[in-house]
Design an enzyme around this catalytic site. Structure first.
Site, PDB file in Angstrom:
ATOM      1  CG  ASP A   1      39.816  44.013  47.795  1.00 35.93           C
ATOM      2  OD1 ASP A   1      39.460  42.881  47.436  1.00 35.93           O
ATOM      3  OD2 ASP A   1      40.716  44.651  47.218  1.00 35.93           O
ATOM      4  CB  SER A   2      36.253  48.268  51.418  1.00 31.23           C
ATOM      5  OG  SER A   2      35.942  48.834  50.170  1.00 31.23           O
TER       6      SER A   2
ATOM      7  CB  SER B   1      37.222  52.118  48.318  1.00 30.46           C
ATOM      8  OG  SER B   1      37.146  50.756  47.942  1.00 30.46           O
TER       9      SER B   1
ATOM     10  CB  CYS C   1      42.632  56.662  43.669  1.00 28.62           C
ATOM     11  SG  CYS C   1      42.947  57.847  44.986  1.00 28.62           S
TER      12      CYS C   1
ATOM     13  CB  CYS D   1      46.342  58.084  51.013  1.00 22.75           C
ATOM     14  SG  CYS D   1      44.555  57.935  51.089  1.00 22.75           S
TER      15      CYS D   1
HETATM   16  N1  LIG Z   1      37.524  56.803  49.320  1.00 22.38           N
HETATM   17  C1  LIG Z   1      37.586  55.887  50.271  1.00 22.38           C
HETATM   18  N2  LIG Z   1      36.759  55.948  51.321  1.00 22.38           N
HETATM   19  C2  LIG Z   1      36.822  55.051  52.321  1.00 22.38           C
HETATM   20  N3  LIG Z   1      37.705  54.050  52.337  1.00 22.38           N
HETATM   21  C3  LIG Z   1      38.565  53.933  51.321  1.00 22.38           C
HETATM   22  C4  LIG Z   1      38.556  54.830  50.230  1.00 22.38           C
HETATM   23  N4  LIG Z   1      39.537  54.456  49.366  1.00 22.38           N
HETATM   24  C5  LIG Z   1      40.111  53.371  49.895  1.00 22.38           C
HETATM   25  N5  LIG Z   1      39.548  53.050  51.080  1.00 22.38           N
HETATM   26  C6  LIG Z   1      39.893  51.947  51.997  1.00 22.38           C
HETATM   27  O1  LIG Z   1      41.257  51.602  51.833  1.00 22.38           O
HETATM   28  C7  LIG Z   1      41.364  50.243  51.417  1.00 22.38           C
HETATM   29  C8  LIG Z   1      42.525  50.072  50.467  1.00 22.38           C
HETATM   30  O2  LIG Z   1      42.381  50.956  49.420  1.00 22.38           O
HETATM   31  P1  LIG Z   1      42.861  50.586  47.953  1.00 22.38           P
HETATM   32  O3  LIG Z   1      42.809  51.844  47.188  1.00 22.38           O
HETATM   33  O4  LIG Z   1      44.109  49.834  48.033  1.00 22.38           O
HETATM   34  O5  LIG Z   1      41.647  49.702  47.469  1.00 22.38           O
HETATM   35  P2  LIG Z   1      41.529  48.233  46.954  1.00 22.38           P
HETATM   36  O6  LIG Z   1      42.611  47.353  47.379  1.00 22.38           O
HETATM   37  O7  LIG Z   1      41.232  48.337  45.508  1.00 22.38           O
HETATM   38  O8  LIG Z   1      40.236  47.794  47.793  1.00 22.38           O
HETATM   39  P3  LIG Z   1      38.750  47.947  47.387  1.00 22.38           P
HETATM   40  O9  LIG Z   1      38.470  46.751  46.517  1.00 22.38           O
HETATM   41  O10 LIG Z   1      37.981  47.932  48.668  1.00 22.38           O
HETATM   42  O11 LIG Z   1      38.653  49.257  46.639  1.00 22.38           O
HETATM   43  C9  LIG Z   1      40.024  49.914  50.804  1.00 22.38           C
HETATM   44  O12 LIG Z   1      39.763  48.531  50.851  1.00 22.38           O
HETATM   45  C10 LIG Z   1      39.083  50.694  51.690  1.00 22.38           C
HETATM   46  O13 LIG Z   1      38.841  50.040  52.920  1.00 22.38           O
END
Ligand SMILES: Nc1ncnc2c1ncn2[C@@H]1O[C@H](COP(=O)(O)OP(=O)(O)OP(=O)(O)O)[C@@H](O)[C@H]1O
Length: 348
Positions: free
Chosen positions: A12-13, A8, A194, A99
């Protein structure tokens, strides 16, 4: 093994990709473009152009291939449109669940499988294989746990899904990113939905669906106390923004889309111990009727003891031991056996 990491552009990712690389896996980064941002809208987690650049920079630092996949159509169809319709129908939606179900663990998981890969995300949750079945568990870091948003996953998905940061604290995740000198190491958390980065959900609904009709604010006996400018501006348990002047403190008890009325009253009236679950889903099997479970009725809910009832016709309801405040249609009720997610459904 080959693993696609859903990137993302958040920390985290990014850390998830780094950990998998460290473990020697063949890692491929994919970012989903889900939404076209107007102007300079900043979005922390679902990929503004800045986030895509961040994800690409992380992939470059790690030396892994990186792709951007267009998921705008499915995101609009499965996440954004139902979100708007839900508000117009007097509910309070939680789009992250849809989502996860339809975009990340369906659309993207299929693409990962087509590449002969598993799919990893930066979600804080854990998967465990027990006697050939897959359990979905809360994250080790209770403050970060995202298992609530993942209750729609089943055996079919879990066998190919990895949550590399689920056993870590946020501080440990940032340390992984730091160790790899990832450009996202100090990126702040995203808190809002988001595609509504400013948090103005009512404004978003009106932008998509146009101005909404005003209606009456009534007490539980039907006496008119005031007017409102659209039921999409209200949620069960809400106290602020009722514009009823002074007097006793009142809370939204329920929304009536049929009459376009907002029903308000004392806090006790928002409580319910029994409610139905729409589109129930079980990670493995539903709990037997005599099993004591814990039910979370919103993401930030600590959980309440209760039981799940399934009628002979398959209608699922939850019976809590005591009424919970602000049981809100449109939110998910997620059923746990201690730290294990059993499943859940949509509150009606
Ligand atoms: N646009 C995107 N493209 C690909 N993967 C996504 C996207 N948005 C979210 N993800 C995946 O879904 C997970 C959880 O999404 P979330 O929106 O909760 O983000 P998060 O907890 O803030 O994590 P991160 O720090 O990775 O953004 C992310 O860690 C990522 O692996």
């Amino acid at each position: 093994m080959r693993v696609v990491v859903a990137m993302s552009g958040g920390v985290d990712s990014s850390a998830a990709a780094a950990l998998l690389k460290e473990q020697g896996h063949e890692v491929i980064g994919i970012t989903l473009r889900v939404w076209s941002y107007e102007g300079n809208a900043k979005c922390g987690s679902c990929c503004s152009p800045d986030d895509i650049d961040d994800a690409r920079a992380v992939a470059q630092t790690l030396g892994i291939p990186f792709y951007v996949a267009n998921a705008e159509e499915i995101f609009q169809d499965r996440v954004v449109n139902p979100f708007v319709q839900s508000y117009l129908g007097g509910k309070t939606p939680i789009p992250c669940v849809a989502c996860n179900r339809d975009v990340k663990f369906n659309f993207l998981l299929k693409r990962a499988r087509a590449l002969g890969a598993r799919l990893a995300t930066g979600h804080y949750a854990q998967v465990e294989e027990v006697d050939g079945r897959f359990h979905l568990r809360r994250a080790a870091d209770a403050a970060k746990d995202q298992s609530y948003f993942l209750f729609t996953l089943g055996q079919e998905e879990l066998r190919d899904v990895l949550f590399p940061v689920g056993h870590l604290t946020k501080a440990e995740v940032r340390a992984v990113a730091e160790r790899h000198q990832l450009p996202t190491t100090h990126k702040p958390e995203s808190m809002e939905i988001c595609f509504v980065p400013d948090g103005d959900y009512a404004g978003f609904v009106e932008k998509v669906a146009g101005p909404q009709p005003s209606g009456e604010v009534v007490d539980p006996e039907g006496n008119v106390l005031g007017t409102h400018n659209g039921i999409h501006r209200f949620t069960v348990g809400q106290r602020k923004g009722l514009n009823l002047g002074g007097g006793e403190v009142r809370y939204v008890q329920r929304l009536e889309p049929e009459t376009n009325r907002v029903v308000v009253g004392p806090a006790e009236g928002t409580g319910r111990a029994q409610f139905g679950l729409l589109q129930p889903h079980w990670v493995d099997a539903p709990p037997p009727p005599d099993q004591a479970v814990e039910v979370r009725i919103r993401h930030r809910h600590a959980g309440a003891p209760g039981r799940v009832h399934i009628s002979p016709h398959g209608l699922v309801s939850v019976q809590l031991d005591a009424p919970a405040r602000a049981v809100t249609p449109g939110q998910a009720a997620v059923v746990y056996d201690r730290d294990r997610v059993l499943g859940g459904g949509w509150i009606v």
